[in-house]
Structure formats: C-alpha cells, structure tokens
Design an enzyme around this catalytic site. Structure first.
Site, short mmCIF file in Angstrom:
data_model
loop_
_atom_site.label_atom_id
_atom_site.label_comp_id
_atom_site.label_asym_id
_atom_site.label_seq_id
_atom_site.Cartn_x
_atom_site.Cartn_y
_atom_site.Cartn_z
N CYS A 1 0.78 -1.14 -0.19
CA CYS A 1 0.07 -0.01 0.05
C CYS A 1 0.93 1.45 0.14
O CYS A 1 1.65 1.25 -0.84
CB CYS A 1 -1.11 -0.18 1.34
SG CYS A 1 -2.53 0.96 1.01
N HIS A 2 0.86 2.15 0.88
CA HIS A 2 1.46 3.23 1.19
C HIS A 2 2.94 2.98 1.51
O HIS A 2 3.88 3.86 1.64
CB HIS A 2 0.95 4.29 2.23
CG HIS A 2 -0.17 5.04 1.32
ND1 HIS A 2 -1.46 4.27 1.50
CD2 HIS A 2 -0.47 6.25 0.83
CE1 HIS A 2 -2.57 5.26 0.90
NE2 HIS A 2 -1.71 6.37 0.56
N GLY A 3 3.47 1.91 1.91
CA GLY A 3 4.55 1.44 2.42
C GLY A 3 5.68 1.70 1.39
O GLY A 3 6.89 1.92 1.87
N GLY A 4 5.35 1.81 0.04
CA GLY A 4 6.34 2.20 -1.01
C GLY A 4 7.05 3.53 -0.73
O GLY A 4 7.82 3.55 -1.53
N TRP A 5 6.31 4.20 0.03
CA TRP A 5 6.89 5.55 0.23
C TRP A 5 8.30 5.43 0.90
O TRP A 5 9.23 6.51 0.51
CB TRP A 5 5.94 6.58 1.22
CG TRP A 5 4.92 7.44 0.49
CD1 TRP A 5 5.34 8.01 -0.91
CD2 TRP A 5 3.83 7.86 0.99
NE1 TRP A 5 3.82 8.71 -1.23
CE2 TRP A 5 3.01 8.69 0.21
CE3 TRP A 5 3.24 7.71 2.51
CZ2 TRP A 5 2.06 9.23 0.19
CZ3 TRP A 5 1.91 8.37 2.39
CH2 TRP A 5 1.40 8.90 1.63
#
Length: 176
Positions: free
Chosen positions: A107-111
């Site tokens: 999810c947003h962990g790729g930031w």
C-alpha cells in the site's frame, strides 16, 4: 521444523499504520517460525493503527542494525509518510536492499523505498495513490496484487495480503 526458523524480520511501526498490513505479516511470519521485531521511533511504546488497533514496539529502530535481520516489512497506512522523513529509517531500508535481503512493502509502504532512492529499475506495485511517487523515483509501476522483483516484494492493499505473504516467504526462503 518451521519454514523460517532462526530468521528475524523487522517491521516498521508508527502511529496511523494500516492495522491489517502490520498484523497479518507479523502473525503469519511468526507462524512460520520467524522472530518478528516491530520497531518504531521509541522502544516499548504503544502505537495506534488507523483503525485504533494498538501495537507495542519491541525496539527503537535507532538501536537496530540490518545485519541482525533477514528481512524488512513496511506496512502501509499513513505511518510511512512520517517514517520516510527519518534518516535512520531510510538508512536501514537502503542497507537491507544493498545486502540483497527482503524489502517488502504494501500500500503506502512504498513511500519509504522511494524516499530511500532504491526503487529505480524495479517493477513494483502499491496503492494507486502513490503510483506517481514510485514512477518519479524510477520504478515501473503495475496494477497487480503481488510483484516480486529480485529481493523486493510489493502489494497494493489489505485484500492482497495473502499474495504479499507468499512473496515474502518466497524471498526469505531463498536465504535459507
């Protein structure tokens, strides 16, 4: 014997983490025999997920070193936006990548990998909300439930968790 016996996996935590994206990997990896260490800015602090589920950190990531782990899991939610501003988090993430160890994000962990500048040339996925961030950082973004590219594992959302863990296990088992 459990599949991951003797392995240690680091999971980042901070307030507003996505509850399922932290707890499902934490429990599933432990079920396979891994020691899962949750680490936030402070040791033994209770961090609260987006849906209010608490997670007490085992350690502060300031006190940890990549060499003591075989993998890194980065849950989504809004926590990664806070964590990617912390140099120690970015340094640890870069070290896992440089060592060829699991770097998994959902999810947003790729930031965090994007801010650590380690996604260029990788095929990956995420929530569509950060697609542009990953593409601008040099990744090739695809809309799939699981992408495994070398030692990097990525998924889009909580519904993808079963595939995400299959990818994590695949990479970790290569290290056995």
């Amino acid at each position: 014997m459990q599949r991951l016996e003797g392995m240690r996996v680091l999971v980042f935590v901070e307030d507003t983490y996505e509850d399922l994206e932290l707890w499902y990997p934490k429990l599933r990896l432990a079920e396979e025999g891994a020691e899962v260490v949750t680490a936030g800015p402070e040791a033994r602090k209770v961090y609260v997920g987006k849906h209010t589920y608490p997670c007490r950190s085992d350690a502060s990531f300031y006190d940890l070193q990549e060499r003591d782990f075989q993998g890194l899991v980065i849950p989504g939610g809004f926590a990664p936006d806070k964590l990617r501003r912390i140099p120690k988090v970015l340094d640890l993430t870069r070290q896992f990548m440089a060592a060829g160890k699991l770097v998994a994000h959902i999810c947003h962990g790729g930031w965090i990998p994007a801010s650590a500048e380690i996604v260029a040339g990788f095929r990956m996925t995420s929530t569509p909300g950060i697609k542009d961030d990953l593409v601008h950082a040099g990744a090739t973004w695809v809309d799939e439930p699981l992408v495994v590219d070398r030692n990097m594992v990525s998924s889009r959302k909580p519904d993808d968790l079963p595939w995400f863990l299959q990818g994590c296990l695949q990479v970790l088992e290569r290290k056995l």
